[in-house]
Design a protein around this motif. Structure first.
Motif, PDB file in Angstrom:
ATOM      1  N   TYR A  51       9.762 -16.252  11.532  1.00  0.00           N
ATOM      2  CA  TYR A  51       9.496 -14.850  11.222  1.00  0.00           C
ATOM      3  C   TYR A  51       8.888 -14.121  12.424  1.00  0.00           C
ATOM      4  O   TYR A  51       9.153 -12.941  12.648  1.00  0.00           O
ATOM      5  CB  TYR A  51       8.556 -14.741  10.016  1.00  0.00           C
ATOM      6  CG  TYR A  51       7.940 -13.380   9.880  1.00  0.00           C
ATOM      7  CD1 TYR A  51       8.710 -12.306   9.433  1.00  0.00           C
ATOM      8  CD2 TYR A  51       6.620 -13.149  10.240  1.00  0.00           C
ATOM      9  CE1 TYR A  51       8.160 -11.038   9.337  1.00  0.00           C
ATOM     10  CE2 TYR A  51       6.071 -11.889  10.147  1.00  0.00           C
ATOM     11  CZ  TYR A  51       6.835 -10.836   9.695  1.00  0.00           C
ATOM     12  OH  TYR A  51       6.298  -9.586   9.607  1.00  0.00           O
TER      13      TYR A  51
ATOM     14  N   TYR B  30      13.319 -11.371   6.015  1.00  0.00           N
ATOM     15  CA  TYR B  30      12.474 -11.234   7.205  1.00  0.00           C
ATOM     16  C   TYR B  30      12.337  -9.774   7.623  1.00  0.00           C
ATOM     17  O   TYR B  30      11.244  -9.334   7.997  1.00  0.00           O
ATOM     18  CB  TYR B  30      13.035 -12.047   8.361  1.00  0.00           C
ATOM     19  CG  TYR B  30      12.635 -13.504   8.360  1.00  0.00           C
ATOM     20  CD1 TYR B  30      11.445 -13.942   7.790  1.00  0.00           C
ATOM     21  CD2 TYR B  30      13.438 -14.442   8.975  1.00  0.00           C
ATOM     22  CE1 TYR B  30      11.077 -15.273   7.807  1.00  0.00           C
ATOM     23  CE2 TYR B  30      13.077 -15.780   9.004  1.00  0.00           C
ATOM     24  CZ  TYR B  30      11.890 -16.190   8.428  1.00  0.00           C
ATOM     25  OH  TYR B  30      11.529 -17.496   8.472  1.00  0.00           O
ATOM     26  N   LEU B  31      13.410  -9.027   7.586  1.00  0.00           N
ATOM     27  CA  LEU B  31      13.349  -7.621   7.964  1.00  0.00           C
ATOM     28  C   LEU B  31      12.434  -6.848   7.016  1.00  0.00           C
ATOM     29  O   LEU B  31      11.588  -6.059   7.454  1.00  0.00           O
ATOM     30  CB  LEU B  31      14.747  -6.999   7.981  1.00  0.00           C
ATOM     31  CG  LEU B  31      14.799  -5.523   8.372  1.00  0.00           C
ATOM     32  CD1 LEU B  31      14.224  -5.303   9.766  1.00  0.00           C
ATOM     33  CD2 LEU B  31      16.228  -5.012   8.291  1.00  0.00           C
TER      34      LEU B  31
ATOM     35  N   ALA C 200      11.203  -6.127  15.227  1.00  0.00           N
ATOM     36  CA  ALA C 200      10.958  -5.011  14.314  1.00  0.00           C
ATOM     37  C   ALA C 200       9.840  -4.111  14.848  1.00  0.00           C
ATOM     38  O   ALA C 200       9.898  -2.886  14.702  1.00  0.00           O
ATOM     39  CB  ALA C 200      10.612  -5.531  12.925  1.00  0.00           C
TER      40      ALA C 200
ATOM     41  N   PRO D 265      17.681 -13.291   6.727  1.00  0.00           N
ATOM     42  CA  PRO D 265      17.419 -12.203   7.682  1.00  0.00           C
ATOM     43  C   PRO D 265      16.957 -10.907   6.999  1.00  0.00           C
ATOM     44  O   PRO D 265      16.085 -10.211   7.530  1.00  0.00           O
ATOM     45  CB  PRO D 265      18.770 -12.008   8.375  1.00  0.00           C
ATOM     46  CG  PRO D 265      19.443 -13.340   8.266  1.00  0.00           C
ATOM     47  CD  PRO D 265      19.023 -13.867   6.918  1.00  0.00           C
TER      48      PRO D 265
ATOM     49  N   VAL E  80      11.324 -12.188  14.484  1.00  0.00           N
ATOM     50  CA  VAL E  80      11.818 -10.996  13.789  1.00  0.00           C
ATOM     51  C   VAL E  80      10.754  -9.896  13.820  1.00  0.00           C
ATOM     52  O   VAL E  80      11.059  -8.724  14.048  1.00  0.00           O
ATOM     53  CB  VAL E  80      12.227 -11.339  12.340  1.00  0.00           C
ATOM     54  CG1 VAL E  80      12.631 -10.098  11.573  1.00  0.00           C
ATOM     55  CG2 VAL E  80      13.342 -12.376  12.344  1.00  0.00           C
ATOM     56  N   TYR E  81       9.501 -10.289  13.624  1.00  0.00           N
ATOM     57  CA  TYR E  81       8.406  -9.330  13.652  1.00  0.00           C
ATOM     58  C   TYR E  81       8.330  -8.616  15.006  1.00  0.00           C
ATOM     59  O   TYR E  81       8.139  -7.400  15.069  1.00  0.00           O
ATOM     60  CB  TYR E  81       7.078 -10.036  13.348  1.00  0.00           C
ATOM     61  CG  TYR E  81       5.888  -9.128  13.467  1.00  0.00           C
ATOM     62  CD1 TYR E  81       5.566  -8.245  12.441  1.00  0.00           C
ATOM     63  CD2 TYR E  81       5.089  -9.127  14.597  1.00  0.00           C
ATOM     64  CE1 TYR E  81       4.482  -7.395  12.544  1.00  0.00           C
ATOM     65  CE2 TYR E  81       4.000  -8.278  14.710  1.00  0.00           C
ATOM     66  CZ  TYR E  81       3.706  -7.419  13.674  1.00  0.00           C
ATOM     67  OH  TYR E  81       2.628  -6.574  13.784  1.00  0.00           O
TER      68      TYR E  81
ATOM     69  N   LEU F 226      14.145 -13.509  19.293  1.00  0.00           N
ATOM     70  CA  LEU F 226      15.126 -13.707  18.216  1.00  0.00           C
ATOM     71  C   LEU F 226      15.880 -15.017  18.393  1.00  0.00           C
ATOM     72  O   LEU F 226      16.147 -15.715  17.406  1.00  0.00           O
ATOM     73  CB  LEU F 226      16.113 -12.547  18.165  1.00  0.00           C
ATOM     74  CG  LEU F 226      15.697 -11.331  17.371  1.00  0.00           C
ATOM     75  CD1 LEU F 226      16.837 -10.316  17.330  1.00  0.00           C
ATOM     76  CD2 LEU F 226      15.268 -11.679  15.967  1.00  0.00           C
TER      77      LEU F 226
END
Length: 107
Positions: free
Chosen positions: A62, A6-7, A69, A3, A65-66, A94
């Motif tokens: 990913y 990915y962040l 974000a 995680p 997560v993108y 997510l």
């Protein structure tokens, strides 16, 4: 650890893309492109650090997560608070990312 990777990748990608956005859409100096390109290269490198045997699966997970974000960027950098639809959509993404990355495999 995944995680966090990915962040970091998401922040690098978003900044890299925003650098081009700032240059081409906001009238900022073309000098924004150089750090943007470095950031995009860092993003690509970061994704290789994800613990997944298959690139496609790592990239697919990913994506969720993108999206989340990007909504954080929308709020923190662009000053537009995500609405309930953004939040619900991000939660669904997510969940999908978690299923892709951590779901049991029949191997």
């Amino acid at each position: 650890m995944t995680p966090l990777i990915y962040l970091g990748a998401a922040l690098a990608e978003i900044f890299g893309c925003f650098a081009f956005w700032a240059w081409l859409r906001l009238g900022k100096s073309a000098l924004w492109v150089a750090p943007g390109m470095v950031s995009l290269a860092l993003f690509a490198w970061a994704l290789t650090m994800v613990e997944s045997a298959l690139a496609g699966r790592a990239f697919a997970a990913y994506g969720g997560v993108y999206i989340v974000a990007s909504l954080g960027w929308l709020w923190a950098v662009e000053g537009a608070r995500p609405d309930r639809w953004d939040i619900m959509g991000g939660a669904v993404c997510l969940l999908g990312a978690a299923l892709i990355l951590f779901g049991p495999r029949g191997h």
